[in-house]
Each structure stands twice: as C-alpha cells, then as structure tokens.
Design a protein around this motif. Structure first.
Motif, PDB file in Angstrom:
ATOM      1  N   PRO A   1     -11.350  11.718  -2.929  1.00 49.44           N
ATOM      2  CA  PRO A   1     -11.567  13.151  -3.169  1.00 49.44           C
ATOM      3  C   PRO A   1     -10.812  13.989  -2.140  1.00 49.44           C
ATOM      4  N   THR A   2     -10.358  15.159  -2.553  1.00 49.98           N
ATOM      5  CA  THR A   2      -9.617  16.041  -1.649  1.00 49.98           C
ATOM      6  C   THR A   2     -10.597  16.735  -0.689  1.00 49.98           C
ATOM      7  N   GLU A   3     -10.035  17.391   0.329  1.00 50.77           N
ATOM      8  CA  GLU A   3     -10.872  18.156   1.275  1.00 50.77           C
ATOM      9  C   GLU A   3     -11.678  19.212   0.532  1.00 50.77           C
ATOM     10  N   ALA A   4     -11.016  19.906  -0.403  1.00 51.34           N
ATOM     11  CA  ALA A   4     -11.709  20.959  -1.171  1.00 51.34           C
ATOM     12  C   ALA A   4     -12.884  20.360  -1.943  1.00 51.34           C
ATOM     13  N   MET A   5     -12.704  19.155  -2.465  1.00 49.69           N
ATOM     14  CA  MET A   5     -13.801  18.496  -3.197  1.00 49.69           C
ATOM     15  C   MET A   5     -14.965  18.184  -2.250  1.00 49.69           C
ATOM     16  N   ARG A   6     -14.614  17.651  -1.079  1.00 48.65           N
ATOM     17  CA  ARG A   6     -15.682  17.292  -0.133  1.00 48.65           C
ATOM     18  C   ARG A   6     -16.479  18.530   0.272  1.00 48.65           C
ATOM     19  N   ALA A   7     -15.778  19.652   0.477  1.00 48.71           N
ATOM     20  CA  ALA A   7     -16.468  20.891   0.860  1.00 48.71           C
ATOM     21  C   ALA A   7     -17.352  21.365  -0.293  1.00 48.71           C
ATOM     22  N   ALA A   8     -16.831  21.306  -1.509  1.00 42.74           N
ATOM     23  CA  ALA A   8     -17.611  21.757  -2.671  1.00 42.74           C
ATOM     24  C   ALA A   8     -18.827  20.847  -2.886  1.00 42.74           C
ATOM     25  N   MET A   9     -18.654  19.561  -2.631  1.00 43.92           N
ATOM     26  CA  MET A   9     -19.776  18.629  -2.802  1.00 43.92           C
ATOM     27  C   MET A   9     -20.894  18.952  -1.811  1.00 43.92           C
ATOM     28  N   ALA A  10     -20.484  19.264  -0.576  1.00 42.78           N
ATOM     29  CA  ALA A  10     -21.480  19.569   0.456  1.00 42.78           C
ATOM     30  C   ALA A  10     -22.247  20.842   0.113  1.00 42.78           C
ATOM     31  N   ALA A  11     -21.578  21.773  -0.549  1.00 40.50           N
ATOM     32  CA  ALA A  11     -22.197  23.079  -0.814  1.00 40.50           C
ATOM     33  C   ALA A  11     -22.830  23.168  -2.203  1.00 40.50           C
ATOM     34  N   ALA A  12     -22.756  22.082  -2.975  1.00 40.75           N
ATOM     35  CA  ALA A  12     -23.172  22.170  -4.389  1.00 40.75           C
ATOM     36  C   ALA A  12     -24.636  22.564  -4.555  1.00 40.75           C
ATOM     37  N   VAL A  13     -24.892  23.447  -5.497  1.00 39.03           N
ATOM     38  CA  VAL A  13     -26.264  23.791  -5.888  1.00 39.03           C
ATOM     39  C   VAL A  13     -26.693  22.727  -6.897  1.00 39.03           C
ATOM     40  N   VAL A  14     -27.849  22.131  -6.670  1.00 40.15           N
ATOM     41  CA  VAL A  14     -28.244  20.998  -7.518  1.00 40.15           C
ATOM     42  C   VAL A  14     -29.643  21.164  -8.113  1.00 40.15           C
ATOM     43  N   GLY A  15     -29.936  20.335  -9.094  1.00 35.16           N
ATOM     44  CA  GLY A  15     -31.269  20.266  -9.698  1.00 35.16           C
ATOM     45  C   GLY A  15     -31.394  18.903 -10.342  1.00 35.16           C
ATOM     46  N   ASP A  16     -32.464  18.691 -11.103  1.00 33.09           N
ATOM     47  CA  ASP A  16     -32.631  17.383 -11.743  1.00 33.09           C
ATOM     48  C   ASP A  16     -31.949  17.409 -13.106  1.00 33.09           C
ATOM     49  N   ASP A  17     -30.846  16.691 -13.210  1.00 39.50           N
ATOM     50  CA  ASP A  17     -30.045  16.759 -14.437  1.00 39.50           C
ATOM     51  C   ASP A  17     -30.723  16.105 -15.635  1.00 39.50           C
ATOM     52  N   VAL A  18     -31.640  15.155 -15.390  1.00 38.20           N
ATOM     53  CA  VAL A  18     -32.346  14.557 -16.529  1.00 38.20           C
ATOM     54  C   VAL A  18     -33.244  15.621 -17.183  1.00 38.20           C
ATOM     55  N   TYR A  19     -33.704  16.592 -16.378  1.00 36.44           N
ATOM     56  CA  TYR A  19     -34.429  17.745 -16.929  1.00 36.44           C
ATOM     57  C   TYR A  19     -33.450  18.814 -17.447  1.00 36.44           C
ATOM     58  N   GLY A  20     -32.144  18.563 -17.292  1.00 33.71           N
ATOM     59  CA  GLY A  20     -31.149  19.567 -17.698  1.00 33.71           C
ATOM     60  C   GLY A  20     -31.075  20.726 -16.736  1.00 33.71           C
ATOM     61  N   GLU A  21     -31.525  20.483 -15.478  1.00 37.33           N
ATOM     62  CA  GLU A  21     -31.672  21.591 -14.540  1.00 37.33           C
ATOM     63  C   GLU A  21     -30.693  21.569 -13.377  1.00 37.33           C
ATOM     64  N   ASP A  22     -29.609  20.843 -13.525  1.00 30.85           N
ATOM     65  CA  ASP A  22     -28.618  20.885 -12.447  1.00 30.85           C
ATOM     66  C   ASP A  22     -27.550  21.912 -12.826  1.00 30.85           C
ATOM     67  N   PRO A  23     -27.518  23.056 -12.156  1.00 32.80           N
ATOM     68  CA  PRO A  23     -26.604  24.114 -12.588  1.00 32.80           C
ATOM     69  C   PRO A  23     -25.141  23.712 -12.484  1.00 32.80           C
ATOM     70  N   THR A  24     -24.810  22.861 -11.526  1.00 39.18           N
ATOM     71  CA  THR A  24     -23.402  22.482 -11.355  1.00 39.18           C
ATOM     72  C   THR A  24     -22.973  21.518 -12.459  1.00 39.18           C
ATOM     73  N   VAL A  25     -23.855  20.592 -12.810  1.00 45.14           N
ATOM     74  CA  VAL A  25     -23.560  19.695 -13.946  1.00 45.14           C
ATOM     75  C   VAL A  25     -23.448  20.523 -15.226  1.00 45.14           C
ATOM     76  N   ASN A  26     -24.384  21.454 -15.394  1.00 45.13           N
ATOM     77  CA  ASN A  26     -24.358  22.286 -16.608  1.00 45.13           C
ATOM     78  C   ASN A  26     -23.049  23.070 -16.693  1.00 45.13           C
TER      79      ASN A  26
END
Ligand code: TLP
Length: 345
Positions: free
Chosen positions: A14-39
């Motif tokens: 992964p690039t530096e930009a990816m690593r930074a975005a991963m660290a800052a990602a807003v998350v939720g439980d995707d099995v509930y459909g509640e991960d805003p970044t996955v959505n």
C-alpha cells in the motif's frame, strides 16, 4: 520496496496515502451494513461500473465464487475459458462449494473465447444435460499474457448470453488495465455483463480486497454467499479506505506500468538466451532458451542475489512472467535489463 519483485502485481505494498487513509478511516460493523467507508467504496464502485450495487469481498477468488454461487444452482454449468483463473487457480471452488460444472472452451492467444465455441458449448434443453447458466470472461486474460478484451468483443459475448437467457460474469481482476489499454472507461467494458469482479489489491496497490458489482438483487444474493464463505468482515473500513484511493488515484496511472512493460520487453530482446514471448498491458512473458548461460533455477537465484525476484510460471520450467506495477519505476526496469544481461552474458 528494496527488492524488485516481478512475480506479480499482487506483491504491491500500500502507498503512504493508503496507510494514512487506513489509519484515519471511519468504521462500523459491515455485517450490519454500518461501515460508512465500505458503503462508500461499494457505492462508488457500482457507479463507476454503471451497476446498481457493489459488494466488498476479501479477494478476487471470493468475488468470483460469490458471483457464481449467486447466479447458479447446483448441477448447473458455466462456460469458461480453459485457461481462466476461475477454472485453473481457484482451487475448484465452484465445484467444491457450488456444485457447478465448468464447461471449458479454448482461450485464444488474444485472450478471447471463439464465439462459435461459446455457442457450441451452450446445452440444449434435454433432461440428460446439465443446465447452462452462465458465460464468464477474464479481462485482462492473465494466462495468455495479460491480453485486454475489447468493448466490441465483450458486447458480442453479452449478445450471445442475452439471446440464450444466460448470465454473463466478467473476472475483471485487472479490468482497469484493460480499460487503460483500450482508452475506454471501465463501465464500457462492464456494460454487457450482469456482474464483474475487480481487484483493488493488484496493480491498484491496496493491501487486500476486491469488489463485485451487479444489480441490487444479485448483490443481495452475493452478500449471502459472501457470508457463507466466511467473508463477512466487521470494521472493514480500514481496508476500504485504501480501496478508495486505489479506485480514485491508482486506477489512473496504469498506462505507466504498460509503458514500463513495453520497455522491459524491448530490453529483454537484447539479452542473450532470452526470447520474449509476449507483452501486453503490464505483463511480459519470456522464455529462457536451452542455450542460455544458466538454468532457470540458477538464473532466478543469480537475480535474487541482486534483489530481483522472478520465478518460472507454474508448470513451465523455462517460461517466466514479469508483471509491472507501481513499485517498479522506469529506473528499476533498466536495472532489471542490465542485471539479466550481466547474469546471462
Ligand atoms: N492471480 C494471481 C495468481 O493467483 C495467479 C496472479 O499473481 O496473477 N482473477 C485473475 C485474473 C487473477 O489473476 C487472480 C489472481 C484472481 C482472479 C484471484 O485474485 P485473488 O488473489 O485476490 O484471490
């Protein structure tokens, strides 16, 4: 990256930009459909490919299998290339887990399946026969050298599928390479298909993940298949965040890898004992001649000593595949050519 790893574009970090975005990602439980970044990733991918919905999956293999499970019932048959990844390199998942039979037709040197071969493989309505359910293509077609399939050809296959009431799936692991080669948007290549899987983790550099796109009803079914396959992830937004950068930024630069592949092929033509077999998109295949100064194993070892990794293509002792990607700059391509000249000179 210290080493120059030419074995695949799956080796990309992964690039530096990816690593930074991963660290800052807003998350939720995707099995509930509640991960805003996955959505967001699923939503953007669907829009980009002109489909109603998307599904984030752990890998290309899982995306293809979830698609087949969603489209086909047990005992049905799919028409696929005899050198397709789904047929050759996915551990027989369609048969083992879906009870699906692959009906293979020969992959041509340009990556296509002959339209007449596809037509001839479609079963008639007879109680003795399995039911043909689906046609699948691979774009780019890996085993024959990363060959891109055109919009016109894909349309023709789509027409056959529609005429016979069949579903049409594209294994588009490297569809952005195909689009870059043809100078068309990915949606043009996806348009005739009911579903398509593309990988974020190959030339697009994300650490993991693929996306399956298709109609809303199909994706709902595939979501169930993904769960069954153990692919229901929870705070997957950390991965989807890298995926968004893959989609927005990394997909736009693949022509550089294609230019580097052309440059590598040109250089290899001047190396004694090496015969370039093909170059297309980001792939170069070459043959190490019997008369070469080193055996394939000694050649690979000599390059590894110079921090360059190549390996023979599975099942072919003298055939090598080099895959160009983000971490192999033009300068590194020159280093590879020089190193090969030196070890084989
Ligand atoms: N391909 C890998 C190996 O498995 C051969 C590679 O190094 O090229 N479709 C295509 C066309 C692929 O090339 C691959 C991976 C997949 C599907 C599967 O993707 P993953 O590895 O994410 O399951």
């Amino acid at each position: 990256m210290q080493t120059i790893d030419l074995r695949s574009d799956t080796v990309t970090w992964p690039t530096e930009a990816m690593r930074a975005a991963m660290a800052a990602a807003v998350v939720g439980d995707d099995v509930y459909g509640e991960d805003p970044t996955v959505n967001q990733l699923e939503h953007e991918a669907a829009a980009l490919f002109g489909k109603e919905a998307g599904l984030f999956v752990t890998s290309g293999t899982q995306g293809n299998l979830a698609a087949l499970l969603a489209h086909c019932e047990r005992g049905s048959e799919i028409i696929t290339g005899d050198k397709a990844h789904t047929f050759m390199y996915e551990a027989g998942g369609m048969a083992a887990l879906g009870g699906i039979m692959p009906h293979t037709v020969p992959v041509q040197a340009d990556g296509t399946l002959r339209l007449d071969d596809i037509r001839a493989a479609i079963r008639g309505n007879n109680e003795h026969f399995p039911r043909t359910r689906l046609i699948t293509l691979e774009n780019t077609q890996g085993t024959v050298g990363g060959q891109p399939l055109s919009v016109a050809y894909t349309q023709q296959v789509g027409d056959i599928a529609r005429q016979h009431g069949l579903k049409f799936h594209i294994d588009g692991a490297r569809i952005f390479n195909a689009a870059a080669a043809a100078g068309v948007p990915v949606r043009a290549l996806a348009e005739p298909a009911d579903s398509l899987t593309f990988c974020l983790s190959k030339g697009l550099c994300a650490p993991a993940g693929s996306v399956l796109v298709g109609s809303r009803a199909f994706i709902q079914e595939a979501r169930r298949a993904r769960k069954m396959l153990g692919g229901g992830l929870r705070q997957a937004g950390v991965l989807a965040a890298a995926g968004l950068i893959a989609l927005h930024e990394m997909s736009q630069r693949l022509h550089e890898d294609h230019a580097h592949a052309a440059c590598l092929a040109e250089g290899l033509r001047t190396v004694p004992g090496v015969r370039v077999l093909s170059q297309a998109t980001n792939f170069v295949f070459f043959w190490l001649e019997e008369e070469a100064a080193l055996s394939p194993a000694a050649f690979a070892a000599a390059l590894r000593a110079q921090h360059i990794i190549v390996s023979p293509y599975p099942g072919h002792e003298r055939k090598f595949r080099c895959v160009l990607h983000y971490w192999i700059t033009r300068e590194r391509v020159e280093m590879v050519i020089q190193a090969m000249r030196q070890v084989l000179g």
